[in-house]
Design an enzyme around this catalytic site. Structure first.
Site, PDB file in Angstrom:
ATOM      1  N   CYS A   2       0.750  -1.183   0.019  1.00 52.64           N
ATOM      2  CA  CYS A   2      -0.053  -0.033  -0.045  1.00 52.64           C
ATOM      3  C   CYS A   2       0.920   1.194  -0.053  1.00 52.64           C
ATOM      4  CB  CYS A   2      -0.971  -0.212   1.161  1.00 52.64           C
ATOM      5  SG  CYS A   2      -1.994  -1.369   1.547  1.00 52.64           S
ATOM      6  N   ARG A  49      -5.150   1.582   0.009  1.00 55.86           N
ATOM      7  CA  ARG A  49      -4.893   0.417   0.000  1.00 55.86           C
ATOM      8  C   ARG A  49      -4.995  -0.471  -1.046  1.00 55.86           C
ATOM      9  NH1 ARG A  49      -8.828  -4.523   2.524  1.00 55.86           N
ATOM     10  NH2 ARG A  49      -7.202  -6.039   2.840  1.00 55.86           N
ATOM     11  N   LEU A  50      -4.003  -1.536  -1.359  1.00 55.26           N
ATOM     12  CA  LEU A  50      -3.877  -2.518  -2.454  1.00 55.26           C
ATOM     13  C   LEU A  50      -4.339  -3.938  -1.753  1.00 55.26           C
ATOM     14  CD1 LEU A  50      -3.219  -3.393  -5.400  1.00 55.26           C
ATOM     15  CD2 LEU A  50      -0.935  -3.699  -4.738  1.00 55.26           C
ATOM     16  N   SER A  51      -5.301  -4.207  -1.794  1.00 53.30           N
ATOM     17  CA  SER A  51      -5.860  -5.534  -1.000  1.00 53.30           C
ATOM     18  C   SER A  51      -5.153  -6.786  -1.344  1.00 53.30           C
ATOM     19  CB  SER A  51      -7.348  -5.539  -1.247  1.00 53.30           C
ATOM     20  OG  SER A  51      -8.046  -4.390  -0.874  1.00 53.30           O
ATOM     21  N   ILE A  53      -4.247  -9.395   1.683  1.00 58.31           N
ATOM     22  CA  ILE A  53      -4.637 -10.319   2.550  1.00 58.31           C
ATOM     23  C   ILE A  53      -5.972  -9.867   3.321  1.00 58.31           C
ATOM     24  CG2 ILE A  53      -3.950 -11.264   4.873  1.00 58.31           C
ATOM     25  CD1 ILE A  53      -1.123 -11.042   3.893  1.00 58.31           C
ATOM     26  N   ASN A  74       2.834  -0.393   5.326  1.00 58.84           N
ATOM     27  CA  ASN A  74       2.739  -0.620   4.039  1.00 58.84           C
ATOM     28  C   ASN A  74       3.911  -1.744   3.953  1.00 58.84           C
ATOM     29  OD1 ASN A  74       3.442  -0.645   1.167  1.00 58.84           O
ATOM     30  ND2 ASN A  74       4.935   0.761   1.657  1.00 58.84           N
ATOM     31  N   GLY A  75       3.363  -3.043   3.399  1.00 60.35           N
ATOM     32  CA  GLY A  75       4.243  -4.207   3.547  1.00 60.35           C
ATOM     33  C   GLY A  75       3.655  -5.589   3.636  1.00 60.35           C
ATOM     34  N   GLU A  76       4.584  -6.545   3.846  1.00 62.42           N
ATOM     35  CA  GLU A  76       3.946  -7.868   4.426  1.00 62.42           C
ATOM     36  C   GLU A  76       4.866  -8.173   5.477  1.00 62.42           C
ATOM     37  OE1 GLU A  76       1.199  -8.851   3.120  1.00 62.42           O
ATOM     38  OE2 GLU A  76       1.001  -7.725   1.259  1.00 62.42           O
ATOM     39  N   SER A 357      10.387 -12.030  -7.311  1.00 63.04           N
ATOM     40  CA  SER A 357      11.401 -11.903  -8.050  1.00 63.04           C
ATOM     41  C   SER A 357      12.492 -12.102  -7.367  1.00 63.04           C
ATOM     42  CB  SER A 357      11.440 -10.265  -8.324  1.00 63.04           C
ATOM     43  OG  SER A 357      12.292  -9.835  -9.346  1.00 63.04           O
TER      44      SER A 357
END
Length: 636
Positions: A2, A49-51, A53, A74-76, A357
């Site tokens: 995000c 937000r980029l959904s 999870i 922002n992240g995972e 990547s």
């Protein structure tokens, strides 16, 4: 994946919602699915937000049970389920199944120690209302960006610089010291940016603001600790660590894919991912002979059995998108492969929302061809220093490009004198020629060693190859590789994950002796052996190419007139000796010398200057039509 913005008012005044919205709107591409805002006391938080999870319940800013603590992230976080289980055992109540809520509750337990427990890529900001503490952090290696600025009345933070430029009291201006460093490195090293007064939070660092005062601290330090153990142990440990890391990086509720080039890095990630599930792979090539990895990538895709997709780009298309992509980059980064990455990300975004990547393999496992140089120079450097200095002085009088010239000059120098990381564009002699006299009078000589010397100082006990890896991790990886990875994929609302750049993978890589990295006539020997059974034989031994982009050819043909016009017309004479640039361009066109890299570095700065300083181009919030169509599925 995000984007966010944040403000802290030093005057303890409420943050303007209109101001937050204006800042947040500039990063719509980072999060086309949702937006959110909160203002509490002296702070304001904005989120896109980029959904990925828990698609229905991941709205941010996110708060705890009594709304005393608020988070934007922002992240995972790849170990969030273990952390979540542990936190539940300690009585924490979860309302979502998101990694972001895990950070929130972890903060309740550990406060400012929270980043130490996270495995993943992240930048986040927390407002702790009880403690009146504004806290934030950036991940261990700098996968996710976090920029900040201070004005007389506020601190501002954001995932991208363009948001900060929307703040009251922030003006776009060139930092002349950063300009000097840009000419050396082809990017501006952390923690500076090309914008005066705007900074990057260093990887592995956190900040705290309390009572209007900001304090920055380190929570992680890179360290190599080689151990003398059998080669086969490292091969097995590397294979196991990468397999486990790829499995962790599969975490998502949306479709996944992988970038695939001609090298061992991305091919290894794709092969390991393909072992787990059906896979779409994506590759870019160019229409100039010798500058395409398409054939190698096709063979690898066929070998591991992926649904393969590719795009071929010509000079006209490349040049058409260049201004917008420099806007997306925020800063001038003169790596032509950044634009190549945009095109393959654009292709992938038509099919998937997450891609894996191979970034980071070279820095962790010793993969760059330049890392072989200490071995190549070893015999020559046994000669007395005085003799080598004499030979170097003689060689310096030879024309650039003369065979053996570079060897004699570099062989007379210590590593710290000759290695500035993977990119060294303008030598000090060239900078003396290319920098405008007016700038040199205003800002005297800026030594590039002021960037690298403090880094080398920390690792005097390392061998030369490990010193080079350490320097690249602290400069090239974060300033060039990860910047373009984040900005060019997020320009397409695509989340990129990098399983090599993982704390558990690094725990294996940090112990490998140099003799196992540079061996058998190649680089990253352990990694190649670990992956050899998964890849075609020619990929295991193939020399590293990176993303080969034909700027050398284009500047002699397709781009020549454009480049000449830009140099002549750009109002950047206060930075450049344009006559020197034009001479280089003519010599390059006539094939008297390859000046493609220094010319491209100047051109990218001039385009950046048009966009951010002259404001000749006006770019606003943008989401491509196919991304907008895709994300209707996830729109909250």
């Amino acid at each position: 994946m995000c984007g966010f913005v944040a403000m802290y008012s030093k005057d303890n005044q409420p943050v303007s919602l209109e101001q937050l919205q204006k800042m947040n709107r500039m990063i719509t591409h980072r999060g086309p699915d949702d937006e959110g805002y909160v203002r509490k006391g002296p702070i304001g938080l904005g989120f896109r937000r980029l959904s990925i999870i828990d698609l229905q319940h991941g709205h941010q800013p996110l708060t705890n049970e009594d709304e005393s603590i608020w988070l934007i992230f922002n992240g995972e976080i790849y170990n969030y389920r273990e952390l979540q289980t542990w936190l539940k055992e300690r009585g924490h109540q979860f309302r979502t199944d998101t990694d972001s809520e895990t950070i929130l509750h972890l903060y309740e337990e550990y406060g400012t120690e929270t980043p130490k427990y996270l495995r993943g890529m992240f930048s986040f900001i927390i407002w702790d209302g009880k403690e009146q503490r504004f806290f934030g952090a950036r991940d261990h290696f700098g996968i996710k960006p976090l920029y900040w600025v201070e004005t007389p009345h506020a601190f501002g933070f954001g995932s991208e610089i363009k948001s900060l430029l929307e703040m009251e009291g922030v003006k776009a201006a060139v930092d002349p010291v950063s300009f000097y460093h840009y000419l050396t490195f082809q990017y501006v090293p952390d923690p500076a940016t090309m914008f005066a007064g705007i900074h990057k939070l260093l990887p592995g660092h956190s900040f705290t603001i309390k009572n209007g005062t900001m304090n920055i601290e380190s929570y992680f330090q890179v360290e190599f600790t080689p151990e003398e153990r059998p080669f086969e142990e490292y091969v097995e440990e590397t294979r196991a660590a990468l397999k486990e890391s790829v499995e962790r990086h599969m975490m998502s509720d949306v479709p996944r894919g992988a970038f695939l080039s001609s090298g061992v890095d991305s091919s290894s990630i794709a092969a390991l991912l393909r072992k787990q599930e059906k896979l779409k792979t994506f590759t870019i090539g160019f229409d100039i002979p010798g500058y395409s990895e398409l054939d190698y990538a096709r063979r690898t895709a066929a070998h591991i059995g992926t649904d393969h997709h590719e795009v071929e780009v010509d000079g006209e298309r490349y040049l058409d998108v260049l201004p917008r992509l420099i806007w997306h980059q925020d800063e001038p980064v003169a790596d032509p492969s950044a634009i190549a990455l945009y095109f393959v990300a654009e292709l992938a975004s038509q099919y998937v929302t997450v891609v894996l990547s191979g970034e980071g393999a070279d820095e962790f496992f010793g993969g760059y061809n330049i890392y072989r140089e200490p071995f190549a120079l070893a015999g020559y450097q046994r000669l007395p220093q005085g003799m080598r200095t004499l030979f170097a002085n003689m060689a310096s009088n030879l024309p650039e490009g003369t065979k053996g010239r570079s060897f004699l000059i570099r062989g007379s120098q210590q590593l710290e004198e000759r290695f500035f990381g993977n990119a060294h564009i303008y030598s000090e002699e060239m900078k003396e020629q290319v920098i405008a006299a007016s700038l040199k009078a205003k800002v005297p000589y800026v030594d590039p060693w002021q960037v690298t010397a403090p880094i080398y100082e920390q690792v005097q006990h390392y061998d030369d190859v490990t010193k080079m890896q350490y320097l690249d991790i602290h400069t090239w990886l974060r300033g060039n590789i990860l910047m373009k990875a984040d900005k060019m994929t997020m320009a397409n609302s695509l989340e990129l994950r990098v399983p090599f750049i993982d704390t558990e993978v690094f725990k294996v890589a940090m112990k490998i002796p140099t003799k196992y990295k540079i061996a058998d006539g190649t680089t990253k020997h352990v990694l190649r052996e670990a992956m050899k059974d998964l890849l075609p034989p020619e990929i295991k031994t193939k020399k590293k190419l990176g993303f080969p982009v034909p700027t050398r050819y284009w500047l002699r043909h397709d781009f020549y007139k454009w480049a000449k016009d830009l140099i002549q017309q750009s109002p950047t004479q206060q930075y450049f000796n344009k006559q020197y640039l034009l001479q280089m361009l003519e010599q390059h066109k006539d094939e008297k010398h390859d000046y493609s890299r220094p010319i491209w570095t100047a051109l990218v700065f001039m385009l950046w200057h048009q966009i951010y300083i002259e404001k000749k181009y006006s770019f606003g919030p943008y989401v491509s039509p196919h991304v907008a169509k895709r994300h209707k599925l996830y729109n909250l």
